[in-house]
Write an enzyme that holds these catalytic residues in place. Structure first.
Site: not given
Lengths: 233, 233, 233, 233
Positions: C30-31, C47-48, C76-78, C97, C99, C122, C173, C231
């Site tokens: 995730g990132n 990344s990683g 990040s690779s994304d 992002h 998973h 909501d 994905h 709210y």
């Protein structure tokens, strides 16, 4: 605390707290007992007392005929089920009852849990039996005592050995488990819950999943429990 | 903090924090209120305030007509549902609303939760009702007040007793629960969520799982709530 | 750490750590990024790098054309998906992002998440869109940049407003979510995961569960986001 | 502790503790080993010892023919499966075995886990193979050794590369995973469990969910593992 039953109460208390720590109960939905065969008494959780406030000295001591021998609190409402098992199965040293999620769901579904894999066979060679709900007159009578009878009848009818099959589901209610002591009864409750979840998922992935074959059941059970067992130290 | 409502605010605060600790809410997706029948007011969580920063003095005090009597924050957006229940059901002392996972899923599925087992029957003898989604004009009107009306209508139509059935699902929305005080309302929210998960799993394991039979419903409910109840101390 | 981007890196770092604390990621799956519109740069997770060793100064600063402006690590690779969203959607301040389990499962199932209840409404009035997997030539080309294009195409084709629908599934994905800042992007990732699980369970309980009716979608969305929203504080 | 194997035992111990911390095992239902290729020995968890009491010096050192070289305890009952993998697959440095919930459930369902998404393809390009249960004579023979043979046969028949596919399910039993060292074997066990749960949920949401298309499998695998990999530092 009376020194006479101190260690029995502590064994019982520890097992009850472990039941809670393992995530098998919420609130007061469970109970564990521990027996002292020499003194012919057992200790059990008091009824409706939350785990956060439970103390070893709260455990109630009873004989096999459900007479309170020691303790100021009312014993678990399921006490007479425990005592019936102790009275009839002399080899067992502890009994546990929970309303754990997956075990209860199989009980509510009124289905035996099929032996689908080696996690199950590491502990018993049989499907985990689901005893049918009791007849109305037994429910309306001495319900908790009759629950004990229901368990024994189920084992007799199916020719099961309570020294091998240390767990049962009561249809529409939930699981009971037992063992050589209270800690083992709690362990078996956790194994049952785990196996119940695995079997549930297995059927979702493959509704036609086959029962584990006999050679593999035998192999896994024997390597842990057979006379040539080589598991453990 | 005004000493007049100190204990009421604290009861309400503790119950809201417990709702969060039990895993029944994420973020601000829930609220609990507590009533003081002598003063004819209730305390409720302020709207949209996260649990990490919530303080007892943040609780808002209102009368049954939704007038703020004490407090500087805006009360929960669901306040008028709570007040409608307090106004009409004089025996209740607390109300809780959550978006807990399994309770909401049954509400979204627009299904009553059938009584499948004794965990359910230990708390109520009826299926947990799912009130239908409201008519468009009620939604477009005073929505939260009308949600309260929807709950009462559901209980009237089905002839349910709110002193026995202390929980309801609002179709497509989620659960409300209540009880003699705020802590009991939270307890009932947790019981509902647990029973909702058990019923879900039961149907996955056996789509034709039968409803619990009447004798067993009666037995379990009465041993906890009947006049000869023998559960607890 | 360069004082110029200190607060941006810290915002980004905190959001990444929150993603992990919320249980939305395991390992490095995730990132999160955070933008500074005045400086026309954004910070993103390297990344990683596992969360246990992540530090605020590790965040990488890039411009919208993916040139590294500050930082010693590989982003990040994304990253190019994030930058494409920042470049095209000027109102957003953060992108996340993950998973996460249920979000990914709907993406793998290639299904939109239907609006089944008020928890969903909501936050947005539309089904959560699942963009189709990309064409082979887009996958073999600049994949991460093209993922950004895929998201924008999906919103254009369906006439969705990214200021209202702050989340999307990429078929096969997983989810991307965004918002006015990085914390809101993380919040939306958690809401998406929760709604995804509720929708999954709803369909298991009732495969024919109806979509939430329009009046109720409108009511819940407007009370939180409409011009007369009531709210929150 | 013998200084000769100190670091190997510590690597093995840490990996076993991590397996437990990741929630992949209950009680003693799992084991990890670590190899020292120079010394041609491996360390493995002792059989049946709970994680709470496990110490680095308890690890047992064996050669590839299962002779105990160092250590006072009995090695894991699954030792001969580990040694068979070490003996035949010279590139691997660690092996892990669990009874993790979703992995076991696919094994009990006797189904390969289809590659449904990029979480899977980030790690391998193939469906995760489920080796069939062994023939009776293999079960009744040297069972654990034959389990190793079963894994190798499965990889040979399907033409799988154990350097790419670092995990397998044994039908009706559960998962084995491996990698360049023990920590990577544990990591792969966690990835397998995660992917197994995602695939389970995917099939529940869409029983006809398609396999991930080849271009996307290739893209995700290559960006992490290909010669032009750009994931990580």
């Amino acid at each position: 605390m009376s020194s006479k039953y101190k260690s029995l109460k502590e064994e019982c208390y520890e097992a009850n707290m472990e039941l809670n720590a393992l995530g098998l109960v919420i609130y007061t939905f469970g109970n564990v007992s521990a027996v002292d065969r020499d003194k012919a008494v057992f200790a059990i959780k008091p009824s409706g007392v939350p785990y956060e406030t439970l103390k070893p000295e709260d455990m109630v001591i009873l004989d096999y005929d459900n007479n309170v021998v020691d303790g100021n609190m009312r014993p678990s409402s399921d006490t007479e089920t425990h005592s019936h098992l102790y009275k009839n199965w002399e080899s067992i040293g502890g009994v546990a009852h929970t309303h754990a999620m997956y075990s209860v769901s199989w009980a509510q579904a009124q289905r035996d849990i099929p032996v689908f894999g080696t996690t199950h066979a590491d502990h018993l060679t049989q499907d985990i039996p689901c005893a049918p709900p009791m007849a109305d007159e037994l429910i309306q009578g001495n319900y908790e005592h009759n629950t004990g009878i229901q368990i024994l009848d189920c084992f007799k009818e199916r020719n099961l050995d309570h020294n091998e099959v240390e767990m049962v589901l009561i249809g529409n209610h939930g699981p009971f488990a037992w063992g050589k002591n209270a800690a083992k009864a709690v362990y078996n409750s956790k194994v049952l819950e785990t196996v119940a979840q695995m079997a549930y998922l297995t059927l979702q992935i493959n509704p036609n999943a086959p029962r584990l074959k006999d050679s593999l059941i035998k192999k896994h059970y024997e390597r842990k429990h057979g006379k040539n067992a080589y598991y453990g130290q």
